[in-house]
Design a protein around this motif. Structure first.
Motif, PDB file in Angstrom:
ATOM      1  N   PRO A 191       0.748  -1.105   0.021  1.00 27.54           N
ATOM      2  CA  PRO A 191      -0.056  -0.073   0.069  1.00 27.54           C
ATOM      3  C   PRO A 191       0.732   1.283  -0.060  1.00 27.54           C
ATOM      4  CG  PRO A 191      -0.908  -1.647   1.403  1.00 27.54           C
ATOM      5  CD  PRO A 191       0.357  -2.134   1.000  1.00 27.54           C
ATOM      6  N   THR A 192       1.874   1.279   0.820  1.00 25.40           N
ATOM      7  CA  THR A 192       2.844   2.559   0.783  1.00 25.40           C
ATOM      8  C   THR A 192       3.552   2.653  -0.370  1.00 25.40           C
ATOM      9  OG1 THR A 192       3.186   1.877   2.900  1.00 25.40           O
ATOM     10  CG2 THR A 192       4.705   3.361   1.949  1.00 25.40           C
ATOM     11  N   TYR A 193       3.995   1.490  -1.034  1.00 27.41           N
ATOM     12  CA  TYR A 193       4.599   1.670  -2.679  1.00 27.41           C
ATOM     13  C   TYR A 193       3.799   2.099  -3.397  1.00 27.41           C
ATOM     14  CZ  TYR A 193       7.179   0.055  -6.641  1.00 27.41           C
ATOM     15  OH  TYR A 193       7.632  -0.003  -7.890  1.00 27.41           O
ATOM     16  N   PHE A 194       2.538   1.712  -3.519  1.00 33.47           N
ATOM     17  CA  PHE A 194       1.650   2.044  -4.575  1.00 33.47           C
ATOM     18  C   PHE A 194       1.247   3.524  -4.298  1.00 33.47           C
ATOM     19  CE2 PHE A 194       0.851  -2.772  -5.220  1.00 33.47           C
ATOM     20  CZ  PHE A 194       1.662  -2.444  -6.682  1.00 33.47           C
ATOM     21  N   PHE A 195       0.980   3.995  -3.065  1.00 32.84           N
ATOM     22  CA  PHE A 195       0.624   5.234  -2.413  1.00 32.84           C
ATOM     23  C   PHE A 195       1.598   6.140  -2.884  1.00 32.84           C
ATOM     24  CE2 PHE A 195       0.797   8.779   0.440  1.00 32.84           C
ATOM     25  CZ  PHE A 195      -0.589   9.129   0.327  1.00 32.84           C
ATOM     26  N   ALA A 196       2.786   5.885  -2.651  1.00 35.62           N
ATOM     27  CA  ALA A 196       3.924   6.983  -2.840  1.00 35.62           C
ATOM     28  C   ALA A 196       4.164   7.042  -4.584  1.00 35.62           C
ATOM     29  CB  ALA A 196       5.110   6.137  -2.532  1.00 35.62           C
ATOM     30  N   LYS A 197       3.950   5.989  -5.278  1.00 37.29           N
ATOM     31  CA  LYS A 197       4.034   5.930  -6.762  1.00 37.29           C
ATOM     32  C   LYS A 197       2.954   6.697  -7.265  1.00 37.29           C
ATOM     33  CE  LYS A 197       4.397   2.530 -10.363  1.00 37.29           C
ATOM     34  NZ  LYS A 197       4.426   1.093 -10.818  1.00 37.29           N
ATOM     35  N   ARG A 198       1.695   6.838  -6.821  1.00 37.45           N
ATOM     36  CA  ARG A 198       0.424   7.569  -7.186  1.00 37.45           C
ATOM     37  C   ARG A 198       0.928   9.119  -7.089  1.00 37.45           C
ATOM     38  NH1 ARG A 198      -2.595   3.597  -5.190  1.00 37.45           N
ATOM     39  NH2 ARG A 198      -3.319   4.762  -3.483  1.00 37.45           N
ATOM     40  N   ARG A 199       1.279   9.392  -5.755  1.00 39.34           N
ATOM     41  CA  ARG A 199       1.448  10.766  -5.553  1.00 39.34           C
ATOM     42  C   ARG A 199       2.687  11.337  -6.237  1.00 39.34           C
ATOM     43  NH1 ARG A 199      -2.576   9.996  -3.959  1.00 39.34           N
ATOM     44  NH2 ARG A 199      -3.768  10.429  -2.227  1.00 39.34           N
ATOM     45  N   LEU A 200       3.666  10.501  -6.319  1.00 35.52           N
ATOM     46  CA  LEU A 200       4.905  11.010  -7.198  1.00 35.52           C
ATOM     47  C   LEU A 200       4.529  11.384  -8.739  1.00 35.52           C
ATOM     48  CD1 LEU A 200       7.574   8.556  -5.664  1.00 35.52           C
ATOM     49  CD2 LEU A 200       7.500  11.212  -5.436  1.00 35.52           C
ATOM     50  N   VAL A 201       3.519  10.379  -9.074  1.00 32.33           N
ATOM     51  CA  VAL A 201       3.192  10.801 -10.649  1.00 32.33           C
ATOM     52  C   VAL A 201       2.369  12.121 -10.543  1.00 32.33           C
ATOM     53  CG1 VAL A 201       1.767   9.697 -12.408  1.00 32.33           C
ATOM     54  CG2 VAL A 201       3.465   8.299 -11.112  1.00 32.33           C
ATOM     55  N   LYS A 202       1.412  12.220  -9.534  1.00 25.73           N
ATOM     56  CA  LYS A 202       0.261  13.252  -9.574  1.00 25.73           C
ATOM     57  C   LYS A 202       1.131  14.564  -9.217  1.00 25.73           C
ATOM     58  CE  LYS A 202      -3.861  14.479  -7.415  1.00 25.73           C
ATOM     59  NZ  LYS A 202      -5.013  14.076  -6.586  1.00 25.73           N
ATOM     60  N   HIS A 203       2.090  14.567  -8.112  1.00 26.15           N
ATOM     61  CA  HIS A 203       2.388  15.949  -7.609  1.00 26.15           C
ATOM     62  C   HIS A 203       3.739  16.276  -8.234  1.00 26.15           C
ATOM     63  CE1 HIS A 203      -0.921  16.090  -4.822  1.00 26.15           C
ATOM     64  NE2 HIS A 203      -0.696  14.952  -4.542  1.00 26.15           N
ATOM     65  N   LEU A 204       4.510  15.282  -8.616  1.00 28.90           N
ATOM     66  CA  LEU A 204       5.766  15.668  -9.095  1.00 28.90           C
ATOM     67  C   LEU A 204       5.992  15.396 -10.615  1.00 28.90           C
ATOM     68  CD1 LEU A 204       8.329  14.280  -6.270  1.00 28.90           C
ATOM     69  CD2 LEU A 204       7.298  16.713  -6.688  1.00 28.90           C
ATOM     70  N   GLY A 205       5.008  14.725 -11.224  1.00 27.02           N
ATOM     71  CA  GLY A 205       5.001  14.614 -12.718  1.00 27.02           C
ATOM     72  C   GLY A 205       5.949  13.505 -12.816  1.00 27.02           C
ATOM     73  N   MET A 206       6.559  12.664 -12.222  1.00 26.80           N
ATOM     74  CA  MET A 206       7.193  11.662 -12.403  1.00 26.80           C
ATOM     75  C   MET A 206       6.551  10.539 -13.390  1.00 26.80           C
ATOM     76  SD  MET A 206       9.400  10.759  -8.945  1.00 26.80           S
ATOM     77  CE  MET A 206      10.463   9.897  -9.710  1.00 26.80           C
ATOM     78  N   GLU A 207       7.379  10.038 -14.469  1.00 26.57           N
ATOM     79  CA  GLU A 207       6.982   8.911 -15.164  1.00 26.57           C
ATOM     80  C   GLU A 207       7.308   7.594 -14.978  1.00 26.57           C
ATOM     81  OE1 GLU A 207       8.304  10.351 -19.184  1.00 26.57           O
ATOM     82  OE2 GLU A 207       7.012  11.867 -19.171  1.00 26.57           O
ATOM     83  N   GLU A 208       6.432   6.710 -15.599  1.00 27.86           N
ATOM     84  CA  GLU A 208       6.941   5.084 -15.194  1.00 27.86           C
ATOM     85  C   GLU A 208       8.062   5.023 -15.563  1.00 27.86           C
ATOM     86  OE1 GLU A 208       5.971   1.450 -13.816  1.00 27.86           O
ATOM     87  OE2 GLU A 208       4.826   3.115 -13.617  1.00 27.86           O
ATOM     88  N   GLY A 209       8.917   4.269 -14.762  1.00 32.35           N
ATOM     89  CA  GLY A 209      10.440   3.926 -14.999  1.00 32.35           C
ATOM     90  C   GLY A 209      11.199   3.649 -13.529  1.00 32.35           C
ATOM     91  N   PRO A 210      12.519   3.514 -13.943  1.00 34.92           N
ATOM     92  CA  PRO A 210      13.402   2.968 -12.550  1.00 34.92           C
ATOM     93  C   PRO A 210      13.577   4.020 -11.607  1.00 34.92           C
ATOM     94  CG  PRO A 210      14.119   2.507 -14.744  1.00 34.92           C
ATOM     95  CD  PRO A 210      13.244   3.347 -14.892  1.00 34.92           C
ATOM     96  N   ALA A 211      13.387   5.455 -12.010  1.00 32.47           N
ATOM     97  CA  ALA A 211      13.624   6.535 -11.000  1.00 32.47           C
ATOM     98  C   ALA A 211      12.253   6.603 -10.049  1.00 32.47           C
ATOM     99  CB  ALA A 211      13.754   7.869 -11.500  1.00 32.47           C
ATOM    100  N   LEU A 212      10.910   6.377 -10.750  1.00 36.40           N
ATOM    101  CA  LEU A 212       9.953   6.308  -9.740  1.00 36.40           C
ATOM    102  C   LEU A 212       9.790   5.102  -8.963  1.00 36.40           C
ATOM    103  CD1 LEU A 212       6.881   7.269  -9.474  1.00 36.40           C
ATOM    104  CD2 LEU A 212       6.002   6.052 -11.352  1.00 36.40           C
ATOM    105  N   HIS A 213      10.011   3.809  -9.579  1.00 37.29           N
ATOM    106  CA  HIS A 213      10.234   2.616  -8.707  1.00 37.29           C
ATOM    107  C   HIS A 213      11.287   2.943  -7.518  1.00 37.29           C
ATOM    108  CE1 HIS A 213       9.296   0.541 -12.518  1.00 37.29           C
ATOM    109  NE2 HIS A 213       8.229   1.109 -12.335  1.00 37.29           N
ATOM    110  N   LEU A 214      12.350   3.454  -7.905  1.00 37.57           N
ATOM    111  CA  LEU A 214      13.343   3.773  -6.755  1.00 37.57           C
ATOM    112  C   LEU A 214      12.736   4.284  -5.679  1.00 37.57           C
ATOM    113  CD1 LEU A 214      16.188   3.480  -5.709  1.00 37.57           C
ATOM    114  CD2 LEU A 214      16.937   5.416  -6.964  1.00 37.57           C
ATOM    115  N   ALA A 215      12.208   5.471  -5.981  1.00 39.15           N
ATOM    116  CA  ALA A 215      11.775   6.479  -4.993  1.00 39.15           C
ATOM    117  C   ALA A 215      10.602   5.997  -4.191  1.00 39.15           C
ATOM    118  CB  ALA A 215      11.191   7.900  -5.674  1.00 39.15           C
ATOM    119  N   SER A 216       9.662   5.167  -4.961  1.00 39.88           N
ATOM    120  CA  SER A 216       8.430   4.753  -4.195  1.00 39.88           C
ATOM    121  C   SER A 216       8.994   3.369  -3.264  1.00 39.88           C
ATOM    122  CB  SER A 216       7.440   4.077  -5.380  1.00 39.88           C
ATOM    123  OG  SER A 216       6.958   5.146  -6.220  1.00 39.88           O
ATOM    124  N   SER A 217       9.743   2.722  -3.750  1.00 41.36           N
ATOM    125  CA  SER A 217      10.498   1.706  -3.219  1.00 41.36           C
ATOM    126  C   SER A 217      11.005   2.146  -1.732  1.00 41.36           C
ATOM    127  CB  SER A 217      11.286   0.804  -3.752  1.00 41.36           C
ATOM    128  OG  SER A 217      10.708   0.330  -4.832  1.00 41.36           O
TER     129      SER A 217
END
Length: 309
Positions: A191-217
């Motif tokens: 839940p934390t991983y997917f929550f962080a992933k959605r927030r990073l995409v929504k608020h920081l405009g991050m795109e699907e890829g290693p950087a997003l996976h790293l930050a969320s993890s």
């Protein structure tokens, strides 16, 4: 979405890759949790003082084999645990969201945490005998012993001796603590991983890829460590005991705190954080890649229309 079997396989492969890199810190964490067991802080030994110091001490005295004790059990445990956790989480979430909200895409925190905990508990139950032997193998040291020492030649020898001496019940010693520990960690990991992933995409405009996976993890791993460490310490002690030093989870918790103080349940937290952050990052990041590979294989073998949740 891959099949449940496909997600199980992808999760297991990803976890094995992660545990290869982080196993040394797990060994140090377990020894720090056991050193000074039921001794006052003034009289307890401090053979292992942190992740780097612990690794250096073990390698210097026992070689690389010492720091990688129990790695075979760790692989089997990770396949079972993360296979269940990553394999069953999404099908359970999909079913509950469809049943309660008539929409499988609905993200509900309560459902997500329940599914994370339930899938983790299933994995903990399946893998508990292997984690038991792994803990005992990692705690053994002919040079600087801590806690009860168990002389097993290898994983199979450990499983055989426990079964011959204590039966199936012995193999599942401490499973209650393992279920609590993994339930706590699993309830927040995905839940934390997917929550962080959605927030990073929504608020920081991050795109699907290693950087997003790293930050969320990274976010997920930190939360997991904080929530999971106290029951992890209790589990290590229950797994490693001989006889009935502790009657159960609450008895172990009470004896540990009354003898060693409250912060004894956080012994080894720095090595745990050192292990869990890269482990979570590698597991979840590798899971993204292995899931894609499994999907491609399933499309070739089963066809794109036959994959189910």
């Amino acid at each position: 979405m891959s099949t449940t079997a496909g997600a199980f396989i992808a999760g297991g492969i990803a976890a094995c890759g992660a545990v290869t890199a982080t196993h040394p810190f797990e060994t140090v964490k377990i020894r720090m949790q056991l050193q000074g067991e039921l001794q006052s802080s003034s009289s307890s030994p401090h053979f292992y003082r942190g992740p780097i110091h612990g690794v250096s001490v073990i390698v210097r005295n026992e070689g690389l084999g010492g720091i990688y004790r129990g790695i075979g059990c760790a692989y089997i445990y990770q396949i079972l645990l993360n296979g269940c956790r990553l394999g069953f989480y999404e099908p359970m979430r999909h079913t509950l969201a469809t049943t309660l909200f008539n929409d499988a895409k609905t993200q509900n925190l309560g459902i997500n945490m329940f599914c994370g905990a339930a899938s983790g508990i299933m994995g903990a139950m399946a893998g508990s005998p292997f984690f038991l032997v792994k803990t005992r193998l990692q705690s053994f040291s002919p040079f600087l012993p801590v806690g009860t020492q168990h002389q097993y030649k290898n994983a199979w020898d450990g499983l055989s001796k426990i079964y011959k001496g204590e039966g199936v019940r012995g193999l599942y010693r401490g499973v209650g603590a393992a279920m609590i520990r993994t339930g706590f960690g699993s309830s927040v990991q995905l839940p934390t991983y997917f929550f962080a992933k959605r927030r990073l995409v929504k608020h920081l405009g991050m795109e699907e890829g290693p950087a997003l996976h790293l930050a969320s993890s990274t976010a997920s791993g930190f939360v997991v460590c904080v929530v999971m460490h106290p029951p992890d310490t209790i589990m290590s002690r229950l797994y490693n005991q001989n006889g009935n030093l502790y009657k159960g989870v609450l008895d172990c918790l009470a004896k540990t705190i009354s003898t060693e103080g409250f912060f004894a349940i956080y012994k080894g937290v720095i090595p745990h954080l050192t292990r869990i952050l890269p482990h979570t990052i590698l597991t979840l990041s590798l899971a993204e890649q292995t899931t894609k590979l499994v999907k491609k294989l399933e499309d070739r073998i089963l066809g794109p229309q036959t994959r189910v949740l």
